[in-house]
Scaffold this motif. Structure first.
Motif, mmCIF file in Angstrom:
data_model
loop_
_atom_site.group_PDB
_atom_site.id
_atom_site.type_symbol
_atom_site.label_atom_id
_atom_site.label_comp_id
_atom_site.label_asym_id
_atom_site.label_seq_id
_atom_site.Cartn_x
_atom_site.Cartn_y
_atom_site.Cartn_z
ATOM 1 N N ILE A 336 -30.919 -35.937 -4.349
ATOM 2 C CA ILE A 336 -30.264 -35.976 -3.044
ATOM 3 C C ILE A 336 -29.335 -37.183 -2.949
ATOM 4 O O ILE A 336 -28.169 -37.070 -2.551
ATOM 5 C CB ILE A 336 -31.308 -36.032 -1.915
ATOM 6 N N ASP A 337 -29.845 -38.353 -3.326
ATOM 7 C CA ASP A 337 -29.048 -39.590 -3.234
ATOM 8 C C ASP A 337 -27.809 -39.508 -4.118
ATOM 9 O O ASP A 337 -26.709 -39.907 -3.704
ATOM 10 C CB ASP A 337 -29.895 -40.797 -3.651
ATOM 11 N N GLU A 338 -27.957 -39.008 -5.315
ATOM 12 C CA GLU A 338 -26.838 -38.982 -6.255
ATOM 13 C C GLU A 338 -25.762 -37.980 -5.834
ATOM 14 O O GLU A 338 -24.565 -38.286 -5.867
ATOM 15 C CB GLU A 338 -27.349 -38.675 -7.665
ATOM 16 N N VAL A 339 -26.177 -36.783 -5.421
ATOM 17 C CA VAL A 339 -25.194 -35.792 -4.997
ATOM 18 C C VAL A 339 -24.459 -36.275 -3.746
ATOM 19 O O VAL A 339 -23.228 -36.187 -3.652
ATOM 20 C CB VAL A 339 -25.865 -34.423 -4.741
ATOM 21 N N ALA A 340 -25.204 -36.806 -2.777
ATOM 22 C CA ALA A 340 -24.583 -37.283 -1.540
ATOM 23 C C ALA A 340 -23.611 -38.427 -1.807
ATOM 24 O O ALA A 340 -22.530 -38.493 -1.198
ATOM 25 C CB ALA A 340 -25.663 -37.725 -0.552
ATOM 26 N N GLN A 341 -23.968 -39.323 -2.710
ATOM 27 C CA GLN A 341 -23.083 -40.445 -3.010
ATOM 28 C C GLN A 341 -21.796 -39.973 -3.683
ATOM 29 O O GLN A 341 -20.703 -40.476 -3.389
ATOM 30 C CB GLN A 341 -23.804 -41.470 -3.900
ATOM 31 N N LEU A 342 -21.890 -38.996 -4.562
ATOM 32 C CA LEU A 342 -20.684 -38.448 -5.189
ATOM 33 C C LEU A 342 -19.782 -37.782 -4.147
ATOM 34 O O LEU A 342 -18.556 -37.924 -4.185
ATOM 35 C CB LEU A 342 -21.060 -37.444 -6.278
ATOM 36 N N VAL A 343 -20.392 -37.048 -3.225
ATOM 37 C CA VAL A 343 -19.609 -36.422 -2.157
ATOM 38 C C VAL A 343 -18.934 -37.502 -1.311
ATOM 39 O O VAL A 343 -17.750 -37.384 -0.956
ATOM 40 C CB VAL A 343 -20.508 -35.521 -1.281
ATOM 41 N N TYR A 344 -19.654 -38.558 -1.004
ATOM 42 C CA TYR A 344 -19.118 -39.645 -0.192
ATOM 43 C C TYR A 344 -17.943 -40.348 -0.878
ATOM 44 O O TYR A 344 -16.969 -40.748 -0.217
ATOM 45 C CB TYR A 344 -20.234 -40.642 0.104
ATOM 46 N N LEU A 345 -18.019 -40.485 -2.196
ATOM 47 C CA LEU A 345 -17.007 -41.247 -2.937
ATOM 48 C C LEU A 345 -15.848 -40.400 -3.462
ATOM 49 O O LEU A 345 -14.845 -40.961 -3.914
ATOM 50 C CB LEU A 345 -17.666 -41.968 -4.119
ATOM 51 N N HIS A 346 -15.959 -39.078 -3.412
ATOM 52 C CA HIS A 346 -14.991 -38.249 -4.156
ATOM 53 C C HIS A 346 -13.561 -38.400 -3.665
ATOM 54 O O HIS A 346 -12.617 -38.139 -4.411
ATOM 55 C CB HIS A 346 -15.411 -36.775 -4.094
ATOM 56 N N LEU A 347 -13.363 -38.850 -2.430
ATOM 57 C CA LEU A 347 -12.009 -38.948 -1.877
ATOM 58 C C LEU A 347 -11.409 -40.337 -2.024
ATOM 59 O O LEU A 347 -10.210 -40.518 -1.806
ATOM 60 C CB LEU A 347 -12.042 -38.559 -0.393
ATOM 61 N N ARG A 348 -12.225 -41.325 -2.383
ATOM 62 C CA ARG A 348 -11.740 -42.706 -2.376
ATOM 63 C C ARG A 348 -10.559 -42.912 -3.311
ATOM 64 O O ARG A 348 -9.632 -43.676 -3.011
ATOM 65 C CB ARG A 348 -12.867 -43.670 -2.731
ATOM 66 N N PHE A 349 -10.536 -42.246 -4.438
ATOM 67 C CA PHE A 349 -9.463 -42.429 -5.417
ATOM 68 C C PHE A 349 -8.090 -42.163 -4.821
ATOM 69 O O PHE A 349 -7.089 -42.754 -5.255
ATOM 70 C CB PHE A 349 -9.692 -41.510 -6.625
ATOM 71 N N HIS A 350 -8.017 -41.307 -3.813
ATOM 72 C CA HIS A 350 -6.700 -40.933 -3.287
ATOM 73 C C HIS A 350 -5.995 -42.090 -2.592
ATOM 74 O O HIS A 350 -4.815 -41.991 -2.269
ATOM 75 C CB HIS A 350 -6.834 -39.725 -2.356
ATOM 76 N N GLY A 351 -6.692 -43.213 -2.401
ATOM 77 C CA GLY A 351 -6.030 -44.403 -1.897
ATOM 78 C C GLY A 351 -5.415 -45.248 -3.000
ATOM 79 O O GLY A 351 -4.747 -46.252 -2.740
ATOM 80 N N TYR A 352 -5.653 -44.834 -4.239
ATOM 81 C CA TYR A 352 -5.170 -45.608 -5.386
ATOM 82 C C TYR A 352 -3.655 -45.515 -5.538
ATOM 83 O O TYR A 352 -2.998 -46.453 -5.984
ATOM 84 C CB TYR A 352 -5.871 -45.118 -6.654
ATOM 85 N N GLY A 353 -3.095 -44.361 -5.134
ATOM 86 C CA GLY A 353 -1.650 -44.164 -5.244
ATOM 87 C C GLY A 353 -1.169 -44.283 -6.661
ATOM 88 O O GLY A 353 -1.694 -43.654 -7.577
ATOM 89 N N LYS A 354 -0.182 -45.137 -6.880
ATOM 90 C CA LYS A 354 0.372 -45.350 -8.215
ATOM 91 C C LYS A 354 -0.138 -46.655 -8.814
ATOM 92 O O LYS A 354 0.508 -47.242 -9.677
ATOM 93 C CB LYS A 354 1.902 -45.354 -8.155
ATOM 94 N N GLY A 355 -1.284 -47.094 -8.337
ATOM 95 C CA GLY A 355 -1.873 -48.303 -8.894
ATOM 96 C C GLY A 355 -1.851 -49.463 -7.931
ATOM 97 O O GLY A 355 -1.936 -50.623 -8.345
ATOM 98 N N GLU A 356 -1.762 -49.166 -6.618
ATOM 99 C CA GLU A 356 -1.658 -50.231 -5.630
ATOM 100 C C GLU A 356 -2.964 -50.995 -5.411
ATOM 101 O O GLU A 356 -2.967 -52.045 -4.771
ATOM 102 C CB GLU A 356 -1.189 -49.662 -4.271
ATOM 103 N N TRP A 357 -4.068 -50.485 -5.900
ATOM 104 C CA TRP A 357 -5.349 -51.152 -5.674
ATOM 105 C C TRP A 357 -5.349 -52.546 -6.289
ATOM 106 O O TRP A 357 -4.843 -52.761 -7.402
ATOM 107 C CB TRP A 357 -6.485 -50.354 -6.294
ATOM 108 N N THR A 358 -5.985 -53.473 -5.577
ATOM 109 C CA THR A 358 -6.227 -54.791 -6.148
ATOM 110 C C THR A 358 -7.405 -54.706 -7.115
ATOM 111 O O THR A 358 -8.155 -53.722 -7.130
ATOM 112 C CB THR A 358 -6.577 -55.800 -5.034
#
Length: 475
Positions: A336-358
Motif C-alpha cells: 500500500i505504502d509503495e504504490v501510493a507513494q509512486l502515485v503521489y510522485l508520478h507527476l513531480r517530474f513534469h516540473g523539471y522542464g528542460k533542466g530547470e531544477w536546482t
C-alpha cells in the motif's frame, strides 16, 4: 480428436516420475489415481514443473496410509475437505478424494461430500480446461485421458467455458468469475459468450467473497502475461465495480492532451509500457501504480476558461484513493505504502522542464522516492503516451537529463544515504539539550539545509545549528 489419439497424446506428456511412483502405490492398495485440473492443463500447454494435483476414489484416511513410509513430509491441513498434501524429493503433491459438494449459494464454502466417480468430480470444476484428468492407474501403468466436457478442444481454441451452465457454476462460487479474468491474463484465453454474459449478469455476486480471496485472484491477474485484457474484461462485465471501481470511473474523464479516448485507456497503455520496462520479472507494485496512477483525475476534473480540461493535484487525491482501495482489498502495508507513494510522485517530474531544477530539487526527488526510485523512473517514462513523436522524444530526453544529473550527484554526494551533517547525539552535545522534540526539530532543520546546499563541513554545520538555536531561543 478420437479417443486413441487423445490417449496417444497423453502418453507423450512430460509428467514427473514421482506421479508414476505414487500411482503404483495406489494400484497396490486397490485404488485409482488421476492427475487432474491445472496439472493436466499445464502439461498439455508444456508448462509443467509446478505442484501436482491428484484426485482419487480413496478416502483421506486411506490416502494417509498409502503415503506413509513413502512421502518425505505429509500435511493434513485440508483433510476435512478431502485433501492431503505431501512432499517427495522436493515435489509438492496434493491428493483429494472425489468430491460431490453441494453449495448453499449464500457463501462460497460447500457442504463437503465425497463422490464415487471421476466424471462426477470433473463436473463440479470451474472451467472445462480444468476439468480434464489423466488416469495413472490403468493396466500395466497405461495412462487414460478423461475429458467429458471437451476441455482439450477448448484448450486448443483458447476458449474459457464451464462444464455446467455458467450461471450454476458462478452461483456456486462467484470467485470463479474473477478466476476467469485471471485465466485471461495468465493464459490469454477468451471467455465463451455464455460465460461473459453470465459474468455480466452476476457480477454483483462477487460481493459474497471475502476481500482476501478477491485480492489474491486480482494480484495473480495483475501479474499475468496479459493483464490489460483481463482488466478490460472486468470493466466490460462490471466485475471491476466490486474490486477496483476507481478503474472504470476513469472512463468518464478525457485526458488533458486529448490524445486518448479517456484516462482509462491511457492508464491501460501506461501499464503495458511499464511491463515492457520490467527487468526482474513481474512487479506487482509497479503494475498497480501504473494502472492506478491517474485515479485521482475524475474527482479533480475541471474545465478551464480556455476550454482545456485540468486535473490539478490529482496525484495527491489519487494517492489517498489508492491507499483506501488497497487497504479495503487487504493488501500488505508495504505494498500500500509503495504504490501510493509512486502515485503521489508520478507527476513531480513534469516540473523539471528542460533542466530547470536546482540540485536541491534533484536531491528531494531522489530522497522522496527512496528505494522506489528505479520504479519511479519506469513509471514516469511509461506515463508518456502521446502520439506526437517529437513531444515524446523531448520528454524522454528530458528524463535522460534528470537521470544523468541524479547519477552525477550520487557519485559526489552518496544520494541514497542523505543524512544531516550532524546526527542526534552531536546535536544534543553541541546544544546541551536532552532527548526530546527539540532534537527532532534541529535534525529536520539540518536535513533541509543538506537538501538545499549539499554536504557541509562539520564546522559549517555546527555554525548553522548554533544560528538556528539562537533563533529558537535555545540557550
Amino acid at each position: 480428436m478420437h479417443r486413441e489419439q487423445e490417449n496417444a497424446l497423453v502418453e507423450l506428456l512430460d509428467i514427473a516420475p514421482v506421479a508414476d511412483e505414487l500411482a503404483a502405490r495406489f494400484v497396490a492398495a486397490g485404488h485409482r489415481l488421476y492427475l487432474v485440473g491445472g496439472s493436466v492443463r499445464d502439461a498439455l500447454l508444456g508448462r509443467g514443473g509446478g505442484d501436482l494435483d491428484f484426485t482419487t476414489d480413496a478416502r483421506p484416511g486411506t490416502v494417509l496410509e498409502i503415503l506413509s513410509g513413502w512421502a518425505d513430509a505429509v500435511w493434513e491441513t485440508g483433510i476435512e475437505f478431502g485433501t492431503v498434501a505431501a512432499r517427495r524429493r522436493g515435489q509438492t503433491l496434493e491428493i483429494t478424494t472425489f468430491r460431490a459438494d453441494v453449495y448453499d449459494r449464500v457463501g462460497r464454502k460447500p457442504a463437503v461430500a465425497f463422490g464415487n466417480t471421476i466424471e462426477g468430480d470433473l463436473a463440479r470444476r470451474d472451467f472445462t480446461v480444468n476439468a480434464m484428468a489423466v488416469e495413472l492407474t490403468g493396466p500395466g501403468g497405461e495412462r487414460r485421458f478423461v475429458d467429458p466436457h471437451g476441455g482439450l478442444a477448448a484448450l486448443a481454441a483458447g476458449t474459457l467455458d464451464t462444464p455446467a451452465a455458467p450461471q450454476d457454476s458462478f452461483a456456486d462460487d462467484p470467485l470463479r468469475m474473477l478466476r476467469a479474468a485471471r485465466f485471461v491474463s495468465q493464459l490469454g484465453f477468451t471467455p465463451a459468450p455464455r460465460v461473459q454474459e453470465a459474468m455480466t449478469a452476476m457480477a454483483g455476486e462477487l460481493a459474497r467473497i471475502t476481500k482476501e480471496r478477491v485480492q489474491a485472484e486480482f494480484s495473480k491477474l495483475i501479474l499475468g502475461a496479459h493483464p490489460r485484457r483481463a482488466i478490460e474484461l472486468m470493466v466490460d462485465t462490471g466485475l471491476a465495480e466490486y474490486v477496483v471501481p476507481e478503474v472504470p470511473a476513469m472512463r468518464l474523464a478525457i485526458d488533458e492532451h486529448m490524445q486518448h479516448k479517456d484516462v482509462y485507456t491511457h492508464s491501460l497503455v501506461v501499464m503495458e509500457q511499464a511491463i515492457e520496462r520490467e527487468t526482474d520479472g513481474p512487479d506487482l507494485v509497479l503494475r498497480l501504480a501504473a494502472l492506478l496512477h491517474d485515479v485521482g483525475k475524475p474527482p479533480t476534473r475541471r474545465k478551464e476558461a480556455d476550454g482545456r480540461v485540468s486535473f490539478h493535484h490529482h496525484e495527491v487525491v489519487g494517492a489517498k484513493m489508492v491507499r483506501k482501495r488497497l487497504r479495503d482489498l487487504r493488501y500488505p502495508k508495504a505494498v500500500i505504502d509503495e504504490v501510493a507513494q509512486l502515485v503521489y510522485l508520478h507527476l513531480r517530474f513534469h516540473g523539471y522542464g528542460k533542466g530547470e531544477w536546482t540540485d536541491s530539487a534533484v536531491r528531494r526527488y531522489v530522497t522522496d522516492a527512496g528505494p522506489l526510485l528505479d520504479r519511479l523512473h519506469k513509471l514516469v517514462r511509461s506515463d508518456c503516451t502521446t502520439r506526437n513523436r517529437r513531444r515524446a522524444a523531448a520528454l524522454q530526453r528530458s528524463y535522460d537529463s534528470l537521470e544523468h544529473r541524479i547519477s552525477e550527484l550520487r557519485k559526489r554526494e552518496e544520494l541514497d544515504a542523505i543524512r544531516p551533517d550532524l546526527d542526534g547525539n552531536a546535536i544534543m552535545e553541541l546544544l546541551g539539550i536532552p532527548p526530546g522534540p527539540l532534537v527532532g526539530k534541529a535534525y529536520k532543520h539540518l536535513l533541509a539545509l543538506r537538501m538545499e546546499r549539499g554536504p557541509m563541513s562539520h564546522e559549517e554545520a555546527e555554525a548553522e545549528l548554533r544560528r538556528w538555536a539562537a533563533e529558537q531561543g535555545v540557550d
